[in-house]
Design a protein around this motif. Structure first.
Motif, PDB file in Angstrom:
ATOM      1  N   ALA A 195      -4.287 -12.872  -8.848  1.00 52.43           N
ATOM      2  CA  ALA A 195      -2.911 -13.378  -8.875  1.00 52.43           C
ATOM      3  C   ALA A 195      -1.925 -12.216  -8.949  1.00 52.43           C
ATOM      4  O   ALA A 195      -0.907 -12.179  -8.238  1.00 52.43           O
ATOM      5  CB  ALA A 195      -2.725 -14.320 -10.064  1.00 52.43           C
ATOM      6  N   ALA A 196      -2.275 -11.253  -9.795  1.00 53.79           N
ATOM      7  CA  ALA A 196      -1.400 -10.092  -9.961  1.00 53.79           C
ATOM      8  C   ALA A 196      -1.294  -9.318  -8.648  1.00 53.79           C
ATOM      9  O   ALA A 196      -0.209  -8.887  -8.233  1.00 53.79           O
ATOM     10  CB  ALA A 196      -1.952  -9.203 -11.071  1.00 53.79           C
ATOM     11  N   LEU A 197      -2.429  -9.185  -7.983  1.00 55.93           N
ATOM     12  CA  LEU A 197      -2.452  -8.453  -6.719  1.00 55.93           C
ATOM     13  C   LEU A 197      -1.622  -9.186  -5.665  1.00 55.93           C
ATOM     14  O   LEU A 197      -0.827  -8.574  -4.935  1.00 55.93           O
ATOM     15  CB  LEU A 197      -3.912  -8.331  -6.262  1.00 55.93           C
ATOM     16  N   PHE A 198      -1.802 -10.505  -5.597  1.00 57.03           N
ATOM     17  CA  PHE A 198      -1.038 -11.300  -4.631  1.00 57.03           C
ATOM     18  C   PHE A 198       0.463 -11.187  -4.909  1.00 57.03           C
ATOM     19  O   PHE A 198       1.283 -11.125  -3.994  1.00 57.03           O
ATOM     20  CB  PHE A 198      -1.451 -12.781  -4.682  1.00 57.03           C
ATOM     21  N   THR A 199       0.817 -11.153  -6.184  1.00 50.71           N
ATOM     22  CA  THR A 199       2.227 -11.033  -6.553  1.00 50.71           C
ATOM     23  C   THR A 199       2.823  -9.753  -5.975  1.00 50.71           C
ATOM     24  O   THR A 199       3.864  -9.764  -5.301  1.00 50.71           O
ATOM     25  CB  THR A 199       2.389 -11.008  -8.090  1.00 50.71           C
ATOM     26  N   ARG A 200       2.128  -8.646  -6.223  1.00 50.27           N
ATOM     27  CA  ARG A 200       2.655  -7.351  -5.776  1.00 50.27           C
ATOM     28  C   ARG A 200       2.686  -7.276  -4.246  1.00 50.27           C
ATOM     29  O   ARG A 200       3.635  -6.780  -3.648  1.00 50.27           O
ATOM     30  CB  ARG A 200       1.804  -6.195  -6.331  1.00 50.27           C
ATOM     31  N   LEU A 201       1.630  -7.809  -3.663  1.00 53.84           N
ATOM     32  CA  LEU A 201       1.507  -7.739  -2.215  1.00 53.84           C
ATOM     33  C   LEU A 201       2.582  -8.595  -1.537  1.00 53.84           C
ATOM     34  O   LEU A 201       3.255  -8.159  -0.592  1.00 53.84           O
ATOM     35  CB  LEU A 201       0.116  -8.286  -1.852  1.00 53.84           C
ATOM     36  N   ILE A 239       0.836 -12.691   6.629  1.00 61.23           N
ATOM     37  CA  ILE A 239      -0.225 -12.056   7.416  1.00 61.23           C
ATOM     38  C   ILE A 239      -1.039 -11.105   6.553  1.00 61.23           C
ATOM     39  O   ILE A 239      -2.259 -11.189   6.487  1.00 61.23           O
ATOM     40  CB  ILE A 239       0.373 -11.307   8.619  1.00 61.23           C
ATOM     41  N   SER A 240      -0.331 -10.216   5.856  1.00 65.20           N
ATOM     42  CA  SER A 240      -1.085  -9.253   5.032  1.00 65.20           C
ATOM     43  C   SER A 240      -1.721  -9.936   3.828  1.00 65.20           C
ATOM     44  O   SER A 240      -2.810  -9.560   3.391  1.00 65.20           O
ATOM     45  CB  SER A 240      -0.173  -8.112   4.588  1.00 65.20           C
ATOM     46  N   VAL A 241      -1.043 -10.959   3.305  1.00 66.54           N
ATOM     47  CA  VAL A 241      -1.612 -11.663   2.160  1.00 66.54           C
ATOM     48  C   VAL A 241      -2.939 -12.337   2.550  1.00 66.54           C
ATOM     49  O   VAL A 241      -3.925 -12.270   1.824  1.00 66.54           O
ATOM     50  CB  VAL A 241      -0.618 -12.721   1.606  1.00 66.54           C
ATOM     51  N   VAL A 242      -2.944 -12.937   3.737  1.00 71.62           N
ATOM     52  CA  VAL A 242      -4.150 -13.627   4.194  1.00 71.62           C
ATOM     53  C   VAL A 242      -5.321 -12.661   4.315  1.00 71.62           C
ATOM     54  O   VAL A 242      -6.436 -12.945   3.876  1.00 71.62           O
ATOM     55  CB  VAL A 242      -3.886 -14.330   5.548  1.00 71.62           C
ATOM     56  N   THR A 243      -5.062 -11.514   4.879  1.00 68.77           N
ATOM     57  CA  THR A 243      -6.173 -10.568   5.037  1.00 68.77           C
ATOM     58  C   THR A 243      -6.704 -10.116   3.681  1.00 68.77           C
ATOM     59  O   THR A 243      -7.915 -10.078   3.462  1.00 68.77           O
ATOM     60  CB  THR A 243      -5.750  -9.316   5.830  1.00 68.77           C
ATOM     61  N   VAL A 244      -5.779  -9.807   2.791  1.00 67.73           N
ATOM     62  CA  VAL A 244      -6.246  -9.377   1.466  1.00 67.73           C
ATOM     63  C   VAL A 244      -6.933 -10.536   0.755  1.00 67.73           C
ATOM     64  O   VAL A 244      -7.945 -10.352   0.063  1.00 67.73           O
ATOM     65  CB  VAL A 244      -5.066  -8.835   0.625  1.00 67.73           C
ATOM     66  N   ALA A 245      -6.403 -11.748   0.940  1.00 68.98           N
ATOM     67  CA  ALA A 245      -6.984 -12.916   0.291  1.00 68.98           C
ATOM     68  C   ALA A 245      -8.453 -13.069   0.677  1.00 68.98           C
ATOM     69  O   ALA A 245      -9.307 -13.347  -0.165  1.00 68.98           O
ATOM     70  CB  ALA A 245      -6.205 -14.167   0.655  1.00 68.98           C
ATOM     71  N   ALA A 246      -8.754 -12.852   1.943  1.00 75.27           N
ATOM     72  CA  ALA A 246     -10.143 -12.988   2.380  1.00 75.27           C
ATOM     73  C   ALA A 246     -11.030 -11.969   1.674  1.00 75.27           C
ATOM     74  O   ALA A 246     -12.141 -12.277   1.254  1.00 75.27           O
ATOM     75  CB  ALA A 246     -10.223 -12.819   3.893  1.00 75.27           C
TER      76      ALA A 246
END
Lengths: 315, 545
Positions: A195-201, A239-246
Motif C-alpha cells: 500500500a505504501a509503495l502504491f501510494t508513493r508510486l 500504467i506504471s502502477v499496473v506493472t508494479v502491481a503485477a
C-alpha cells in the motif's frame, strides 16, 4: 511488430527463464545441508542397508543430472512425488494450501490497492500540503516496518488488549464470513508495504501527468477537476502502477511466509518453512518452483499489460 | 505416547527446539459436550509410531495409542495395557495383558498385536526404539507372551513405555496408519487439517473401569471428563502467548522464558513449572589445543556464571547443572552429589579459573589470548547464555571469544559432523534425557557414540566410563546401578569434556478459570499425559468460567 507478435515473443522468452528457474530450484535445494535420509533417520545410526534403501527411494544414489531429469519429467506431468515426512502426495498438500495463500494474498493486494492508489492521488492533487506530507510519512513508515513486528503489534492491540478479534483463525471454511473477517488483520499486515509503495508510486505518476499539456487543455475546456483527475490523469498514471502491481505478487507471496506463521494461517508459506526444516525436498522444490513460476508469469503479464495500455511503447 | 523419551542413540533434541504445545478450551463444566481446544507448536507429520521422529507427532498420538506400561509423573512404571511384567530370567520377561481392551477400530487387543507391534519396527527410522533390546517373543495364550531380550537390559520396562501398541492389522498392511492413528487410548482420532488443527474425540469404550482414587480424593471417572480435544497448530510462540492471554486457548506448553514473568503477573493465568529431564552444556573440541588440556577445560567450566544465566536469561527458572543426570531421577543422583561435583570441578570461581588457565596455557606453551568461537543455533535463550559465557571468558586475559550462530539444521550438521572434536570452536548445546540414567550419559559420553555415530561431539573417550555405562545397562538392581552411574559421572565431570550449565524446567501456563487438574509432565512429548491418565490417578477437566 504487432502487439500479438510481441506477446507471442515475450511468452516464448519465458520458456528459457522457466527452464533456468527449474535448474536453480533443483540445485539450490541440493545445496541445503542434509538430505531427506538425514531427516528420516534424525542423524541416528542406521544399518547401511536401511540407509541405502532410503537413498534409493529418493534417487540420491543417481548422478545429479539424472536426478534432475527424473524430477523434471515428473514435474512436467505435474507429479511432485510424495512427501518425505508422510505418505501423502506433494500435489495434494499444495492444493490444500494454495487457496489459503491466494485468498490471504488477494485480500492483502486489494487492501493495498484500495488504500494506496487513492492516497497517492490525494497526495498528488494536494501536493505540498499537510495531506501530502502526512501520506509521505505514513508511506515511509509502512515500507520500513517489518511485517512480522506489525503483525504481532496488531495481535496484541486488537486481539489481547481490545479483545476485538481472535488471535488464531476460526475453525470454519475458507470463504465463511468469520474466516474472511479474521483475514483483515493479516491482510493489513501483509498489504501495508505494498500500500505504501502504491501510494508513493501513484503520487509521482499523477504528479507527472498533472504537468502534461493535455491536462491544461482539459482544464481549459472547462472540465471540472474531478473529471480531469479521474478520467484522464488517473487512467494514464495507472500504467506504471499496473506493472508494479503485477510484480508485487511476488512480494505478497514472499511476505506470506512470515505472516502465515504469526497469524497461524495454514497456507503455502507455512508448508514451505516446515518443509525446509524437515528436509522435505519434494515439497520445497515444488513450492519454490510454483512461486518462481508465478513471479515469471506475473512479470510477463506486467509487460503485456504495459504494452497494451501504452501504445507508444516500442517493441 | 510415550510419556518419556528414549534419547539413547537418538537425536540431539535441543531443549526448546521441539516447539510448544498447549491446551485450551471453552468452558462448559466437566459434563458432556465439553471441548478443550489445545495447541501444538508444529504440524503433526505422521500418525505412525515407527516413523515419528518429531516430538509433536509423538505428543499428538500420545492419547490415542497406549503402551504396555506407562511412566507416571514421578517416573514410576505403571501397568497400562499390561497387568504384569514379570522377569523370568536375565533375558526373559513375561507380559500379562489386560483382557477386554479394544482398539478404536473395534478389534480386541491380544498378544499377537503386541508381537506385531514390536516386529514392525524392523527397518524403520525408529528401529532402535525396540531392536536395542528385543530379540524374540513367544505367544503363550491370547493374553500372555514372553519377550526375550538380546542381552540383559535394565531400562526394559521404561523402554516398553515408549512403544505404543498398534493393531496387528497395521503390520500386515490391512490397516494403514497413515490415514489416522488407531490405538486403545482414552481418545480416538477424529480429523487433521494440516497446519490448522488436529482433533481427538473421547473413546467411551476405554478399558478403564473407574477404579482408584484421584489425588484430590475424588474417584477417577470411567472415561475422560473432556469430550473433545482440539489441538490448534500455532507455530509462533509469541502468538501462542497472545492467544492464551486473549482467551483463544487455555494452556500453552513451554512458553518462552521472557514471557513467563508477564504470564505470572496475569491473574487469569496459572503458571505451573517443574524440573525437566535435560541440560544445557558447553562442549569442548577435545582434539584441539588448548581444549585438549584438562586444566583449561576446568578453568572454562569455572567461568560459566550459572546462577547469573538462570537469573538473567531464564528469569530465575531452572537449576545450575554440575553433572549430567537430572535431579529428576532421584534414584540415581542427589542434590548433595551435584553440590559435591560443583565444588570439586565446576562451580563458578573466577580466581580458581585463572590459576587453572595459567597452568593449562603454560603447559601447552600457548601465549594468550587464544582466539576462538562459541557456536550456537538461533534459540534465543541459548544464544544469551552463550553470550554471558563469552563475556566471562573475554574478561580474562586468556581468551578472545566470539559468538557464531547457525540456522538449526546447518548447526546440527556442523556439531554432529565426524570431525566436530577437531573444530576450534566450543559448542553450546542442549540435551534432553528421559527417565533412565542411561539416556543422559551414553549418547553424549560413550566412546562409541562419537560423531557421526551419534552425539558425542567432544569425542570423549574413557575406557573406564564406557565399561561403567555398559555394565550399568545390564544390571537390574537400582542401588547397584546408582553406584555405577555415580562412578561414571565422577569420571566424566573430573575429565570435563563439557561444562554443564543448567538443568531445564518444564513450564505450562493455563487459564485458571477453565482448566482444572492439569499436571505438568517433566519430559518431552508427554505434555498431554495429564488429560487422562487413570494409571496415575490424574485427569483434567474444564471448570466454570
Amino acid at each position: 511488430m504487432s502487439l500479438r507478435r510481441y506477446v507471442l515473443r515475450r511468452t516464448l522468452l519465458t520458456l528459457p527463464i522457466l527452464f533456468g528457474v527449474s535448474v536453480l530450484t533443483f540445485s539450490l535445494v541440493k545445496l541445503l545441508p542434509g538430505t531427506p535420509v538425514d531427516y528420516v533417520l534424525q542423524f541416528q545410526e542406521a544399518t547401511p542397508e536401511l540407509r541405502a534403501s532410503l537413498r534409493a527411494q529418493y534417487h540420491l544414489d543417481e548422478p545429479l543430472w539424472r536426478q534432475y531429469l527424473l524430477w523434471l519429467n515428473d514435474v512436467l506431468h505435474l507429479d511432485f512425488g510424495d512427501r518425505v515426512v508422510s505418505d501423502r502426495s506433494v500435489r495434494a498438500a499444495i492444493a490444500e494450501r494454495l487457496p489459503e495463500t491466494l485468498v490471504l494474498g488477494g485480500v492483502a493486494f486489494l487492501i493495498a490497492l484500495l488504500v494506496g492508489v487513492p492516497a497517492g492521488v490525494l497526495a498528488a492533487v494536494r501536493r505540498g500540503t499537510l495531506v501530502d506530507e502526512g501520506s509521505r510519512v505514513v508511506a515511509l513508515a509502512g515500507i520500513a516496518t517489518p511485517n512480522f513486528w506489525l503483525g504481532l503489534l496488531l495481535i496484541l492491540l486488537f486481539g489481547v488488549h481490545l479483545n476485538l478479534v481472535s488471535v488464531i483463525p476460526p475453525i470454519a471454511p475458507l470463504f465463511a464470513p468469520e474466516s474472511l473477517a479474521f483475514l483483515v488483520l493479516p491482510a493489513i499486515t501483509l498489504g501495508t508495504a505494498s500500500a505504501a509503495l502504491f501510494t508513493r508510486l501513484t503520487r509521482s505518476a499523477v504528479t507527472e501527468q498533472l504537468r502534461q499539456e493535455y491536462v491544461r487543455t482539459a482544464r481549459a475546456k472547462g472540465l471540472d477537476e474531478r473529471t480531469v483527475v479521474v478520467k484522464h490523469v488517473l487512467r494514464n498514471s495507472l500504467i506504471s502502477v499496473v506493472t508494479v502491481a503485477a510484480v508485487q505478487v511476488a512480494f505478497l507471496l514472499d511476505g506470506a511466509v512470515v505472516i502465515e506463521r504469526v497469524f497461524s494461517w495454514p497456507g503455502l508459506g507455512r508448508l514451505l518453512v516446515r518443509a525446509i526444516l524437515q528436509r522435505d525436498f519434494p515439497v520445497v522444490q515444488a513450492v519454490v518452483l510454483l512461486v518462481a513460476t508465478a513471479v515469471v508469469l506475473a512479470n510477463l503479464l506486467a509487460d503485456v499489460l504495459y504494452a497494451w495500455l501504452d501504445p507508444r511503447i516500442a517493441y | 505416547m510415550p510419556p518419556f523419551t528414549t534419547s539413547r542413540r537418538r537425536l540431539l533434541r535441543w531443549v526448546g527446539a521441539a516447539g510448544a504445545a498447549g491446551l485450551a478450551g471453552c468452558a462448559g463444566g466437566s459434563g458432556d459436550g465439553s471441548e478443550l481446544v489445545a495447541t501444538l507448536g508444529a504440524d503433526v507429520s505422521t500418525y505412525d509410531p515407527t516413523q515419528a521422529n518429531d516430538t509433536t507427532s509423538r505428543k499428538a498420538f500420545g492419547l490415542v495409542y497406549e503402551p504396555l506400561v506407562s511412566v507416571d509423573f514421578e517416573g514410576t512404571v505403571r501397568p497400562t495395557l499390561a497387568t504384569a511384567v514379570d522377569q523370568r530370567d536375565d533375558r526373559t520377561w513375561r507380559i500379562s495383558l489386560r483382557e477386554g481392551v479394544t482398539f478404536h477400530d473395534g478389534s480386541d487387543l491380544t498378544a499377537a498385536d503386541v508381537v506385531a507391534t514390536f516386529e514392525r519396527y524392523e527397518g524403520t527410522p525408529r528401529e532402535s526404539d525396540v531392536y536395542l533390546w528385543y530379540d524374540d517373543a513367544t505367544i503363550r495364550d491370547d493374553y500372555t507372551l514372553d519377550v526375550t531380550l538380546s542381552e540383559p537390559y535394565a531400562p526394559f520396562q521404561l523402554s516398553l513405555g515408549g512403544v505404543p501398541i498398534v493393531p496387528e492389522a497395521a503390520a500386515t498392511d490391512a490397516l494403514d496408519l497413515s490415514n489416522g492413528p488407531v490405538g486403545t487410548g482414552p481418545y480416538a482420532f477424529d480429523t487433521h487439517e494440516p497446519d490448522r488443527l488436529y482433533r481427538l474425540v473421547r473413546n467411551d469404550d476405554h478399558w478403564y473401569g473407574g477404579e482408584g482414587e484421584a489425588d484430590d480424593g475424588d474417584g477417577v471417572p470411567d472415561t475422560p471428563p473432556i469430550e473433545t480435544l482440539t489441538f490448534r497448530i500455532i507455530v509462533e510462540q509469541s502468538s501462542q502467548v497472545a492467544a492464551l492471554r486473549a482467551g483463544d486457548i487455555d494452556l500453552a506448553n513451554n512458553p518462552p522464558a521472557d514471557a513467563v514473568a508477564d504470564l505470572r503477573a496475569d491473574d487469569a493465568i496459572t503458571v505451573s513449572e517443574r524440573l525437566a529431564g535435560g541440560f544445557e552444556m558447553l562442549v569442548f573440541p577435545l582434539a584441539t589445543s588448548p581444549f585438549s588440556n584438562r586444566d583449561v577445560r576446568e578453568g572454562i567450566a569455572r567461568l560459566v556464571p550459572r546462577q547469573e544465566i538462570i537469573d538473567s536469561v531464564y528469569g530465575g527458572i531452572g537449576q545450575p547443572a554440575y553433572a549430567p543426570i537430572s535431579p529428576l531421577l532421584s534414584d540415581y543422583t542427589s542434590e548433595s552429589f551435584l553440590q559435591e561435583m560443583g565444588e570439586e570441578y565446576m562451580r563458578y570461581d573466577p580466581e580458581q579459573a585463572r590459576e587453572l588457565l595459567e597452568r593449562g596455557f603454560s603447559a601447552l606453551d600457548i601465549s594468550p589470548p587464544y582466539e576462538t568461537t562459541i557456536v550456537t543455533n538461533e534459540t534465543g535463550d541459548r544464544v544469551r547464555w552463550a553470550q554471558l559465557v563469552r563475556d566471562e571468558l573475554n574478561r580474562t586475559d586468556y581468551f578472545d571469544v566470539s559468538l557464531e550462530q547457525f540456522e538449526w539444521n546447518t548447526y546440527v550438521g556442523r556439531v554432529l559432523a565426524g570431525d566436530s572434536h577437531r573444530s576450534d570452536a566450543m559448542m553450546a548445546l542442549g540435551w534432553s534425557g528421559g527417565w533412565d540414567p542411561d539416556t543422559y550419559l551414553r549418547s553424549v559420553f560413550h566412546g562409541e557414540q562419537s560423531t557421526p555415530s551419534c552425539c558425542n561431539a567432544a569425542h570423549y573417550a574413557n575406557d573406564e566410563v564406557d565399561r561403567l555405562l555398559d555394565e550399568a545397562l545390564t544390571v537390574y538392581d537400582t542401588a547397584e546401578r546408582r553406584e555405577l552411574y555415580e562412578q561414571a559421572q565422577r569420571r566424566i565431570v573430573s575429565d570435563a569434556p563439557v561444562a554443564f550449565v543448567r538443568f531445564g524446567t518444564r513450564i505450562e501456563a493455563f487459564r485458571s478459570d477453565t482448566v482444572e487438574g492439569f499436571r505438568t509432565y517433566p519430559l518431552d512429548s508427554g505434555e498431554f499425559t495429564a488429560i487422562y491418565a487413570p494409571w496415575a490417578n490424574t485427569y483434567t477437566s474444564l471448570g466454570g468460567g
